[in-house]
Each structure stands twice: as structure tokens, then as C-alpha cells.
Design a protein around this motif. Structure first.
Motif, PDB file in Angstrom:
ATOM      1  N   MET A 243       0.842  -1.200   0.000  1.00 47.18           N
ATOM      2  CA  MET A 243       0.000   0.000   0.000  1.00 47.18           C
ATOM      3  C   MET A 243       0.879   1.252   0.000  1.00 47.18           C
ATOM      4  SD  MET A 243      -3.212   1.099   0.150  1.00 47.18           S
ATOM      5  CE  MET A 243      -4.176  -0.228   0.884  1.00 47.18           C
ATOM      6  N   LYS A 244       0.596   2.185  -0.911  1.00 43.62           N
ATOM      7  CA  LYS A 244       1.322   3.442  -0.909  1.00 43.62           C
ATOM      8  C   LYS A 244       1.008   4.199   0.375  1.00 43.62           C
ATOM      9  CE  LYS A 244       2.383   7.517  -3.675  1.00 43.62           C
ATOM     10  NZ  LYS A 244       2.122   8.261  -4.932  1.00 43.62           N
ATOM     11  N   THR A 245       2.064   4.718   1.001  1.00 45.39           N
ATOM     12  CA  THR A 245       1.933   5.311   2.330  1.00 45.39           C
ATOM     13  C   THR A 245       2.634   6.656   2.381  1.00 45.39           C
ATOM     14  OG1 THR A 245       1.949   3.077   3.272  1.00 45.39           O
ATOM     15  CG2 THR A 245       2.323   4.906   4.786  1.00 45.39           C
ATOM     16  N   ARG A 246       1.998   7.598   3.066  1.00 45.10           N
ATOM     17  CA  ARG A 246       2.581   8.933   3.255  1.00 45.10           C
ATOM     18  C   ARG A 246       2.590   9.230   4.752  1.00 45.10           C
ATOM     19  NH1 ARG A 246       2.369  14.312   0.445  1.00 45.10           N
ATOM     20  NH2 ARG A 246       2.044  15.911   2.045  1.00 45.10           N
ATOM     21  N   LEU A 247       3.759   9.560   5.282  1.00 50.07           N
ATOM     22  CA  LEU A 247       3.902   9.925   6.684  1.00 50.07           C
ATOM     23  C   LEU A 247       4.298  11.388   6.787  1.00 50.07           C
ATOM     24  CD1 LEU A 247       5.949   6.888   8.097  1.00 50.07           C
ATOM     25  CD2 LEU A 247       3.471   7.132   7.918  1.00 50.07           C
ATOM     26  N   THR A 248       3.642  12.126   7.671  1.00 49.04           N
ATOM     27  CA  THR A 248       3.955  13.533   7.896  1.00 49.04           C
ATOM     28  C   THR A 248       4.237  13.743   9.374  1.00 49.04           C
ATOM     29  OG1 THR A 248       2.473  14.187   6.087  1.00 49.04           O
ATOM     30  CG2 THR A 248       3.147  15.909   7.635  1.00 49.04           C
ATOM     31  N   VAL A 249       5.376  14.360   9.681  1.00 49.53           N
ATOM     32  CA  VAL A 249       5.727  14.640  11.074  1.00 49.53           C
ATOM     33  C   VAL A 249       4.964  15.883  11.523  1.00 49.53           C
ATOM     34  CG1 VAL A 249       7.580  15.125  12.705  1.00 49.53           C
ATOM     35  CG2 VAL A 249       8.003  13.612  10.751  1.00 49.53           C
ATOM     36  N   ILE A 250       4.123  15.715  12.519  1.00 51.54           N
ATOM     37  CA  ILE A 250       3.274  16.798  13.026  1.00 51.54           C
ATOM     38  C   ILE A 250       3.960  17.529  14.179  1.00 51.54           C
ATOM     39  CG2 ILE A 250       0.981  17.375  13.915  1.00 51.54           C
ATOM     40  CD1 ILE A 250       1.043  16.145  11.053  1.00 51.54           C
ATOM     41  N   VAL A 251       4.634  16.775  15.035  1.00 49.05           N
ATOM     42  CA  VAL A 251       5.367  17.348  16.174  1.00 49.05           C
ATOM     43  C   VAL A 251       6.713  16.648  16.288  1.00 49.05           C
ATOM     44  CG1 VAL A 251       5.448  17.606  18.693  1.00 49.05           C
ATOM     45  CG2 VAL A 251       3.295  17.985  17.484  1.00 49.05           C
ATOM     46  N   ASP A 252       7.746  17.418  16.506  1.00 47.23           N
ATOM     47  CA  ASP A 252       9.084  16.912  16.838  1.00 47.23           C
ATOM     48  C   ASP A 252       9.826  18.051  17.533  1.00 47.23           C
ATOM     49  OD1 ASP A 252      11.319  14.898  16.587  1.00 47.23           O
ATOM     50  OD2 ASP A 252      12.224  16.544  15.469  1.00 47.23           O
TER      51      ASP A 252
ATOM     52  N   SER B  18       4.636  13.423  17.190  1.00 47.62           N
ATOM     53  CA  SER B  18       3.345  13.042  16.632  1.00 47.62           C
ATOM     54  C   SER B  18       3.545  12.888  15.130  1.00 47.62           C
ATOM     55  CB  SER B  18       2.281  14.116  16.918  1.00 47.62           C
ATOM     56  OG  SER B  18       1.028  13.750  16.356  1.00 47.62           O
ATOM     57  N   ILE B  19       3.067  11.787  14.587  1.00 47.72           N
ATOM     58  CA  ILE B  19       3.235  11.489  13.164  1.00 47.72           C
ATOM     59  C   ILE B  19       1.894  11.044  12.594  1.00 47.72           C
ATOM     60  CG2 ILE B  19       4.378   9.987  11.475  1.00 47.72           C
ATOM     61  CD1 ILE B  19       6.728   9.769  13.420  1.00 47.72           C
ATOM     62  N   LEU B  20       1.521  11.633  11.464  1.00 54.53           N
ATOM     63  CA  LEU B  20       0.290  11.247  10.783  1.00 54.53           C
ATOM     64  C   LEU B  20       0.627  10.306   9.636  1.00 54.53           C
ATOM     65  CD1 LEU B  20      -2.795  11.633  10.395  1.00 54.53           C
ATOM     66  CD2 LEU B  20      -2.230  13.442   8.758  1.00 54.53           C
ATOM     67  N   ALA B  21      -0.016   9.137   9.644  1.00 50.60           N
ATOM     68  CA  ALA B  21       0.153   8.163   8.562  1.00 50.60           C
ATOM     69  C   ALA B  21      -1.100   8.172   7.691  1.00 50.60           C
ATOM     70  CB  ALA B  21       0.387   6.775   9.140  1.00 50.60           C
ATOM     71  N   GLU B  22      -0.903   8.394   6.393  1.00 48.49           N
ATOM     72  CA  GLU B  22      -1.982   8.251   5.418  1.00 48.49           C
ATOM     73  C   GLU B  22      -1.734   6.940   4.681  1.00 48.49           C
ATOM     74  OE1 GLU B  22      -3.118  12.296   3.563  1.00 48.49           O
ATOM     75  OE2 GLU B  22      -1.059  12.553   4.301  1.00 48.49           O
ATOM     76  N   TYR B  23      -2.592   5.980   4.963  1.00 44.82           N
ATOM     77  CA  TYR B  23      -2.409   4.617   4.466  1.00 44.82           C
ATOM     78  C   TYR B  23      -3.647   4.243   3.663  1.00 44.82           C
ATOM     79  CZ  TYR B  23      -1.095  -0.331   4.562  1.00 44.82           C
ATOM     80  OH  TYR B  23      -0.739  -1.613   4.206  1.00 44.82           O
TER      81      TYR B  23
END
Length: 272
Positions: free
Chosen positions: A1-10, A24-29
Motif C-alpha cells: 500500500m502506498k503510504t505517506r507519513l507527515t511529522v506533526i510534532v518533533d 506526533s506522526i500522521l500516517a496516510e495509508y
């Protein structure tokens, strides 16, 4: 599955977005949105909005472990999103402490969040399939209480202080087009242990990447280099770290891991 991860907090702010000590990391799966951790405050919510996301659209939320810098945003999440369950390990309680000299300082989840939002929280044990291709995996390495004792981390259980064995920590595993990608936000159980745990759990799948903090900020240069060499020895192809790794350790890891290593920072997008 194509996946996109975006770092929300670091810890590292970027792209005009503030950071904090947390993750905090958002995964769009596929068509699912999965939020891994909610940082140390409400910052995750404002950064989500600035990045163009609607918190109400998140389908699942996951707590990597029961420490404040990953859990303090939970009440705001529950107030802002009415549908997503929040998945935590069945060992999660309000009982995590750090030893400071002769005292023990509470470093756990927000007080009363487990009871105030009991209908929104899902406790999981063993290996759990969150949805197709997405898994929650606990530690399976024996003797992790020795790590807790070394790190001066304890849990209060039945009125006794016990070294933390990180039974409240879990890995979020995504089966992507490049192979398995693992998010374990602080890797208290050890980055190499986590790699081995995931490989033994999914022996027929290719493990591509590991993302998260490695809790190396308090380690010596020699210890950090040993960890870097051990990670390299696993053959893993992609590593992205920050938060409790911090800059000094990241620099040593970079010397050893080279191009396979990337720095976590707010706004970073990873595609697999």
C-alpha cells in the motif's frame, strides 16, 4: 500500500511550524488516516491545521507508550475528534515515573484520561491488526526491566516501585509498497531489539524502515556508536530519527549510517 507519513510534532521546528519536546506522526495509508501520538501539548492540533489536515478526519489514533510527551494531547484529541478510537497497550496506566535523586517524578499520561474517555480507548494485547496492512506489535524481548532500571524509569504497581519493562510500549507497523515501515516513538526497548521483534513477527515480509526517537540523548559517544553499528548490521534500508535521539547522537548515527539516515523534523513528509 502506498503510504505517506507527515511529522506533526518533533523537537526540531521547520517550514514555519513550531516544535516541542514530543512526537506526533500522521500516517496516510490508503484511505485511512492514523495518528501516532499526540505530543506534549495541544501543538499537534494546530500543526495539523497548518499542514492542511482536519483532525475530525482521523480514523485511528495510537499511543506508542505511556509518557507525557506523547500523550498530553489526548484530551484535546478526544474533544476535537468524535469518531476515532485511541489504541493503547493493555499495560497502560497512570503509573510511569522517572527517578530524580531520592524522588520519583511523574512522567505519565494525563491524569484521569483513561476514565474520562473510557469509551474512546481500546486496550490491545499481543499482536493486533488495526486495519488491513496495519499492525500494533508489543515488545517481545525478555529482560527489558534491566533497561528501565538503567534509565531510572519506574512504574508504580500494587504500591510497589518496579523498574519499567516497557510493556506499555508498542510499534505501529505499516505494510507499504517498499516493505514494512515501523514507527516506535522512543524505542525504549532498543532500536535493534525492535527490528528483530518485527522481523520475527513477520518472517515472510521485508522490513524496510524504522522511524522514531532512539532515546540516545543520555548515552556516551561509544554507546551511541555501538547502537549505530548494530542498526547498520541489521541491513535495514531506511532510518529516520529525532526527538529523544537529539543532535549529538544523530551526528554519530549519521557518520555510521550515512545516506540511509534522515532527521525527523516538523513538516517532514516521507512516502513509501
Amino acid at each position: 500500500m502506498k503510504t505517506r507519513l507527515t511529522v506533526i510534532v518533533d523537537n526540531i521546528s521547520d517550514e514555519g511550524l513550531p516544535g516541542e519536546w514530543g512526537l506526533s506522526i500522521l500516517a496516510e495509508y490508503g484511505d485511512k488516516k492514523i495518528l501516532a501520538d499526540v505530543g506534549a501539548s495541544g501543538l499537534f492540533a494546530s500543526n495539523l491545521e497548518k499542514l492542511g489536515y482536519d483532525i475530525r478526519d482521523i480514523d485511528y489514533a495510537v499511543l506508542s507508550h505511556a509518557h507525557y510527551d506523547h500523550a498530553n494531547g489526548m484530551p484535546l484529541f478526544f474533544r476535537s475528534n468524535s469518531k476515532a478510537k485511541f489504541y493503547v497497550r493493555d499495560a497502560v496506566r497512570e503509573n510511569c515515573y522517572e527517578k530524580k535523586y531520592f524522588f520519583k517524578k511523574y512522567i505519565g499520561i494525563p491524569r484521569h484520561v483513561l476514565t474520562d474517555y473510557a469509551d474512546r480507548i481500546e486496550y490491545v494485547s499481543g499482536d493486533c491488526e488495526l486495519c488491513e496492512g496495519v499492525y500494533l506489535v508489543p515488545h517481545k524481548t525478555p529482560g527489558l526491566s534491566r533497561t528501565g532500571e538503567r534509565e531510572l524509569m519506574y512504574r508504580r504497581v500494587d504500591r510497589k516501585w518496579i523498574p519499567d519493562d516497557f510493556s506499555h510500549e508498542q510499534s505501529l507497523v505499516l505494510d507499504t509498497d517498499k516493505g514494512l515501515v515501523v514507527i516506535n516513538s522512543c524505542s525504549h526497548g532498543g532500536a535493534v531489539n525492535i527490528i528483530n521483534e518485527i522481523r520475527s513477527t513477520f518472517p515472510d515480509k521485508h522490513l524496510y524502515g524504522l522511524i522514531g526517537g532512539f532515546h540516545l540523548f543520555n548515552k556516551s559517544d561509544e554507546e551511541i556508536r555501538d547502537v549505530a553499528e548494530a542498526i547498520k548490521g541489521t541491513g535495514i534500508e531506511y532510518v529516520c530519527t529525532g526527538h529523544c535521539t537529539k543532535d549529538r547522537a544523530y551526528g554519530i548515527l549519521k557518520e555510521v549510517l550515512g545516506e540511509r539516515l534522515e532527521q525527523l523534523r516538523v513538516g517532514l513528509v516521507m512516502t513509501f
